[in-house]
Write an enzyme that holds these catalytic residues in place. Structure first.
Site, PDB file in Angstrom:
ATOM      1  N   GLY A   1     -22.273   0.963   8.457  1.00  0.00           N
ATOM      2  CA  GLY A   1     -23.477   0.077   7.502  1.00  0.00           C
ATOM      3  C   GLY A   1     -24.574   0.693   7.327  1.00  0.00           C
TER       4      GLY A   1
ATOM      5  CD  GLU B   1     -23.662   1.734   2.811  1.00  0.00           C
ATOM      6  OE1 GLU B   1     -23.529   0.609   1.969  1.00  0.00           O
ATOM      7  OE2 GLU B   1     -23.039   2.835   2.924  1.00  0.00           O
TER       8      GLU B   1
ATOM      9  CG  HIS C   1     -16.100   6.466   0.516  1.00  0.00           C
ATOM     10  ND1 HIS C   1     -16.183   4.704   0.761  1.00  0.00           N
ATOM     11  CD2 HIS C   1     -16.339   5.831  -0.552  1.00  0.00           C
ATOM     12  CE1 HIS C   1     -16.710   3.768  -0.234  1.00  0.00           C
ATOM     13  NE2 HIS C   1     -16.955   4.034  -0.832  1.00  0.00           N
TER      14      HIS C   1
ATOM     15  CG  ASP D   1     -14.129   0.372   5.496  1.00  0.00           C
ATOM     16  OD1 ASP D   1     -14.315   1.562   6.611  1.00  0.00           O
ATOM     17  OD2 ASP D   1     -15.161  -0.345   4.535  1.00  0.00           O
TER      18      ASP D   1
HETATM   19 ZN    ZN Z   1     -15.401   4.085   2.856  1.00  0.00          ZN
END
Ligand code: ZN
Length: 366
Positions: free
Chosen positions: A68, A70, A195, A279
């Site tokens: 996180g 972001e 990713h 994830d």
């Molecule tokens: Zn990712």
């Protein structure tokens, strides 16, 4: 120290043979018909009548120190505890950084991986974060793979995503070559874990990297490929062409894992090249934190959708172990393999997790 899992069904309900599993230290010593071992030679007998045994899960994509961030500093997500990992049936994982390779670093990631190892979980790492050139331990991705035991590749390197570093083809070739060489020299899998975002180039940058090199296709493991329909169609074609793909559990906006696995099987793809990872610790688009448990829940969702457990469990065990070159030490129940055993009831509720011979999670009385 000998432990006996007595009278257990190995590998799923369609293999009805009741077995005894003898664990010596951290390894499965023997598997034989139920009642075939003298219990006076055993230190601990765990009655398992009515229970099922599967290889414990291997989760190839876990943000163990949290992801996180972001949406600013307040959106940074917390670390994952060993209890959450064990309760999700996971005995082996690969930890990684995500979009934030700035305020989070590999040294912290390494320390967390060692802490989880001390708790009994087998841990590996990817060097790097989203960006190319990657952040590394040693300043060189080849040296990372050769010298840092836990490093099995680079990831998650972001492609086709507004948060990526938009690496050029030559930068991708340089990175992939380093991962490949480091894997060879270090005796590791040498995985480039990618990713994949929602960007308009889709798998294009990956395919260009393969087409412009002599690198083995199996070293590339694109993930999140079930996040939207056009990317997933590309991923099916990529898998049919011989590539490995990794699905992300808990997906709801794109193609949920049970549906995605069904589509792959219907396409004729070799499902042994497909893995599923959680994830966990990353942020999910709808807000909140992706849970470890999503991986197991999606596997059970596949079984509820009609797939055989013998097809489903390898997605996060045998297939992952082969991708990471840990097989047959991990990812299977066999003499000589690590005693990483997931014990469930006939309803697939997790009753126990044994990792490296240690009972790390016990819900028999719940
Ligand atoms: Zn990712």
């Amino acid at each position: 120290m000998l432990t006996l899992l007595a009278d257990i069904q190995c590998g799923g309900p369609r293999r009805p043979d009741r077995a005894d599993i003898v664990i010596a230290g951290d390894t499965i010593e023997r598997i034989g018909p139920a009642g075939s071992f003298r219990s006076d030679l055993i230190d601990t007998v765990i009655p398992c009548g009515g229970f099922l045994a599967f290889p414990a899960l291997i989760d190839m994509h876990v943000h163990i120190i949290g992801g996180g961030g972001e949406a600013g500093f307040a959106s940074r997500l917390p670390q994952i505890g060993a209890e959450e990992i064990c309760a999700a049936g996971v005995a082996t994982l690969v930890g990684l950084l995500g979009s934030d390779g700035c305020s989070r670093g590999l040294l912290d990631l390494y320390a967390k991986a060692k802490a989880l190892e001390a708790a009994g979980i087998t841990t590996y790492l990817y060097s790097g974060s989203y960006a190319v050139p990657p952040v590394t331990f040693t300043g060189d991705i080849v040296k990372d793979l050769v010298l840092i035991d836990k490093v099995v590749g680079a990831g998650e390197i972001a492609l086709s995503d507004h948060r990526s570093s938009h690496p050029s083809l030559s930068a991708m070739l340089r990175l992939a070559s380093g991962v490949h060489l480091g894997g060879l020299l270090g005796g590791k899998a040498g995985i480039l874990h990618l990713h994949m975002g929602d960007g308009k180039e889709g798998l294009g940058p990956l395919i260009a990297t393969i087409e412009h090199s002599d690198l083995p296709m199996e070293m590339f493991v694109p993930t999140h490929v079930n996040r939207n329909h056009s990317l997933f169609q590309e991923a099916i074609d990529y898998c049919l062409a011989g590539g490995r793909i990794d699905l992300t559990a808990g997906e709801t906006a794109g193609i949920p894992v049970p549906e995605a696995v069904g589509m792959l099987i219907a396409s004729g793809a070799d499902i042994s090249r497909v893995t599923v990872s959680s994830d966990a610790g990353g942020s999910i688009p709808s807000g909140g934190t992706a849970p470890m448990r999503a991986l197991y829940d999606d596997l059970i969702g596949c079984i509820r959708a009609g797939l055989a457990p013998e097809t489903v469990f390898p997605l996060a065990a045998e297939n992952a172990a082969k991708t990471l070159r840990l097989y047959p030490r991990r990812g299977t129940l066999a003499p000589g393999s690590a005693a990483d055993i997931l014990v469930t009831g006939p309803d697939y509720m997790i009753r126990m997790l044994i990792a490296n011979g240690r009972l790390l999670y016990d819900a028999r009385s719940r």
